[in-house]
Design a protein around this motif. Structure first.
Motif, mmCIF file in Angstrom:
data_model
loop_
_atom_site.group_PDB
_atom_site.id
_atom_site.type_symbol
_atom_site.label_atom_id
_atom_site.label_comp_id
_atom_site.label_asym_id
_atom_site.label_seq_id
_atom_site.Cartn_x
_atom_site.Cartn_y
_atom_site.Cartn_z
ATOM 1 N N GLU A 78 -25.514 2.405 -8.230
ATOM 2 C CA GLU A 78 -24.055 2.218 -8.094
ATOM 3 C C GLU A 78 -23.412 3.578 -8.334
ATOM 4 O O GLU A 78 -22.984 3.901 -9.442
ATOM 5 C CB GLU A 78 -23.544 1.168 -9.084
ATOM 6 C CG GLU A 78 -22.096 0.784 -8.881
ATOM 7 C CD GLU A 78 -21.822 0.104 -7.549
ATOM 8 O OE1 GLU A 78 -20.747 0.341 -6.991
ATOM 9 O OE2 GLU A 78 -22.679 -0.657 -7.054
ATOM 10 N N ALA A 80 -20.656 4.985 -7.742
ATOM 11 C CA ALA A 80 -19.263 5.084 -8.199
ATOM 12 C C ALA A 80 -19.147 5.151 -9.722
ATOM 13 O O ALA A 80 -18.186 5.709 -10.243
ATOM 14 C CB ALA A 80 -18.450 3.913 -7.663
ATOM 15 N N ILE A 81 -20.120 4.587 -10.424
ATOM 16 C CA ILE A 81 -20.050 4.611 -11.890
ATOM 17 C C ILE A 81 -21.232 5.340 -12.524
ATOM 18 O O ILE A 81 -21.404 5.301 -13.729
ATOM 19 C CB ILE A 81 -19.932 3.182 -12.482
ATOM 20 C CG1 ILE A 81 -21.107 2.302 -12.071
ATOM 21 C CG2 ILE A 81 -18.604 2.558 -12.102
ATOM 22 C CD1 ILE A 81 -21.143 0.966 -12.758
ATOM 23 N N ASN A 82 -22.038 6.010 -11.672
ATOM 24 C CA ASN A 82 -23.206 6.720 -12.178
ATOM 25 C C ASN A 82 -23.248 8.156 -11.645
ATOM 26 O O ASN A 82 -24.283 8.618 -11.178
ATOM 27 C CB ASN A 82 -24.494 5.962 -11.827
ATOM 28 C CG ASN A 82 -25.673 6.399 -12.655
ATOM 29 O OD1 ASN A 82 -25.518 6.991 -13.713
ATOM 30 N ND2 ASN A 82 -26.872 6.102 -12.174
ATOM 31 N N ASN A 83 -22.110 8.827 -11.700
ATOM 32 C CA ASN A 83 -22.005 10.243 -11.315
ATOM 33 C C ASN A 83 -22.577 10.538 -9.927
ATOM 34 O O ASN A 83 -23.200 11.567 -9.713
ATOM 35 C CB ASN A 83 -22.692 11.129 -12.355
ATOM 36 C CG ASN A 83 -22.068 10.987 -13.715
ATOM 37 O OD1 ASN A 83 -20.847 10.975 -13.845
ATOM 38 N ND2 ASN A 83 -22.897 10.860 -14.737
ATOM 39 N N HIS A 92 -24.981 -2.973 -14.147
ATOM 40 C CA HIS A 92 -23.521 -2.936 -14.074
ATOM 41 C C HIS A 92 -22.962 -4.299 -13.662
ATOM 42 O O HIS A 92 -23.712 -5.200 -13.292
ATOM 43 C CB HIS A 92 -23.064 -1.848 -13.094
ATOM 44 C CG HIS A 92 -23.509 -2.085 -11.683
ATOM 45 N ND1 HIS A 92 -24.791 -1.813 -11.248
ATOM 46 C CD2 HIS A 92 -22.842 -2.569 -10.611
ATOM 47 C CE1 HIS A 92 -24.895 -2.119 -9.961
ATOM 48 N NE2 HIS A 92 -23.719 -2.581 -9.557
ATOM 49 N N HIS A 94 -19.666 -6.366 -11.539
ATOM 50 C CA HIS A 94 -18.512 -6.414 -10.653
ATOM 51 C C HIS A 94 -17.727 -7.669 -11.011
ATOM 52 O O HIS A 94 -18.289 -8.767 -11.055
ATOM 53 C CB HIS A 94 -18.921 -6.525 -9.180
ATOM 54 C CG HIS A 94 -19.590 -5.312 -8.641
ATOM 55 N ND1 HIS A 94 -18.894 -4.230 -8.167
ATOM 56 C CD2 HIS A 94 -20.901 -5.010 -8.489
ATOM 57 C CE1 HIS A 94 -19.741 -3.315 -7.735
ATOM 58 N NE2 HIS A 94 -20.972 -3.757 -7.935
ATOM 59 N N PRO A 106 -13.956 -4.493 -8.804
ATOM 60 C CA PRO A 106 -14.199 -3.278 -9.586
ATOM 61 C C PRO A 106 -15.519 -3.363 -10.357
ATOM 62 O O PRO A 106 -15.902 -4.421 -10.837
ATOM 63 C CB PRO A 106 -13.013 -3.212 -10.533
ATOM 64 C CG PRO A 106 -12.437 -4.586 -10.552
ATOM 65 C CD PRO A 106 -12.775 -5.216 -9.241
ATOM 66 N N ALA A 107 -16.178 -2.214 -10.447
ATOM 67 C CA ALA A 107 -17.460 -2.141 -11.155
ATOM 68 C C ALA A 107 -17.280 -1.446 -12.493
ATOM 69 O O ALA A 107 -16.457 -0.556 -12.632
ATOM 70 C CB ALA A 107 -18.468 -1.375 -10.312
ATOM 71 N N HIS A 108 -18.069 -1.886 -13.466
ATOM 72 C CA HIS A 108 -18.125 -1.199 -14.753
ATOM 73 C C HIS A 108 -19.538 -1.325 -15.320
ATOM 74 O O HIS A 108 -20.277 -2.242 -14.957
ATOM 75 C CB HIS A 108 -17.082 -1.746 -15.745
ATOM 76 C CG HIS A 108 -17.320 -3.160 -16.169
ATOM 77 N ND1 HIS A 108 -16.794 -4.245 -15.505
ATOM 78 C CD2 HIS A 108 -18.037 -3.690 -17.195
ATOM 79 C CE1 HIS A 108 -17.159 -5.370 -16.097
ATOM 80 N NE2 HIS A 108 -17.926 -5.057 -17.127
ATOM 81 N N LEU A 109 -19.902 -0.369 -16.157
ATOM 82 C CA LEU A 109 -21.186 -0.473 -16.837
ATOM 83 C C LEU A 109 -21.182 -1.732 -17.684
ATOM 84 O O LEU A 109 -20.144 -2.127 -18.219
ATOM 85 C CB LEU A 109 -21.416 0.753 -17.721
ATOM 86 C CG LEU A 109 -21.571 2.078 -16.985
ATOM 87 C CD1 LEU A 109 -21.632 3.225 -17.977
ATOM 88 C CD2 LEU A 109 -22.823 2.067 -16.107
ATOM 89 N N THR A 111 -21.241 -4.171 -20.613
ATOM 90 C CA THR A 111 -20.855 -4.006 -22.018
ATOM 91 C C THR A 111 -21.944 -4.580 -22.915
ATOM 92 O O THR A 111 -22.805 -5.348 -22.463
ATOM 93 C CB THR A 111 -19.531 -4.721 -22.326
ATOM 94 O OG1 THR A 111 -19.733 -6.140 -22.191
ATOM 95 C CG2 THR A 111 -18.404 -4.249 -21.416
#
Length: 131
Positions: A78, A80-83, A92, A94, A106-109, A111
């Motif tokens: 992914e 967009a969230i992994n540099n 991650h 969504h 939206p994606a996020h690592l 938690t």
């Protein structure tokens, strides 16, 4: 399960997924006839899992009480969230914020709380301890 787990103009739709396993009470699905992703809506379940060909966890989709997709947990690249990394898998999430809108997600690592809640489904995924 056909199409989106429903009927098409009152006619039964051919099944496009088959249940191949069960992890902790959640069906593991495999697409048929070239279908690769999990369904956008569930027929009766609150979640489905897809595995990679080697049996490792790939993704899990979670549905609300009306069987609409609300969350997807995935283990694949992914960028967009992994540099910008397009080679290494990353755990991650969504969040699907609008019903039937599959573009706004939206994606996020993942938690710590999400990881603890769902880790029993992450077959073959290395233990995650970076918060």
């Amino acid at each position: 399960m056909g199409g989106r787990g429903t009927f098409a103009i009152g006619n039964n739709v051919d099944y496009t997924y088959e249940t191949i396993d069960n992890i902790e009470g959640v069906k593991v699905l495999s697409g048929k006839n070239g279908k690769h992703s999990l369904p956008e809506e569930s027929h009766s379940s609150t979640a489905y899992i897809k595995l990679k060909p080697d049996g490792t966890f790939h993704e899990m989709r979670i549905y609300d009480e009306n069987h609409y997709l609300i969350k997807e947990i995935a283990y694949h690249p992914e960028p967009a969230i992994n540099n910008g990394d397009r080679k290494h898998n990353i755990l991650h999430v969504h969040d699907y914020l609008e019903r039937d809108n599959f573009k706004i997600r939206p994606a996020h690592l993942i938690t710590k709380e999400e990881y603890e809640k769902y880790k029993k489904f992450f077959k073959g995924v290395p233990k995650h301890e970076k918060w």
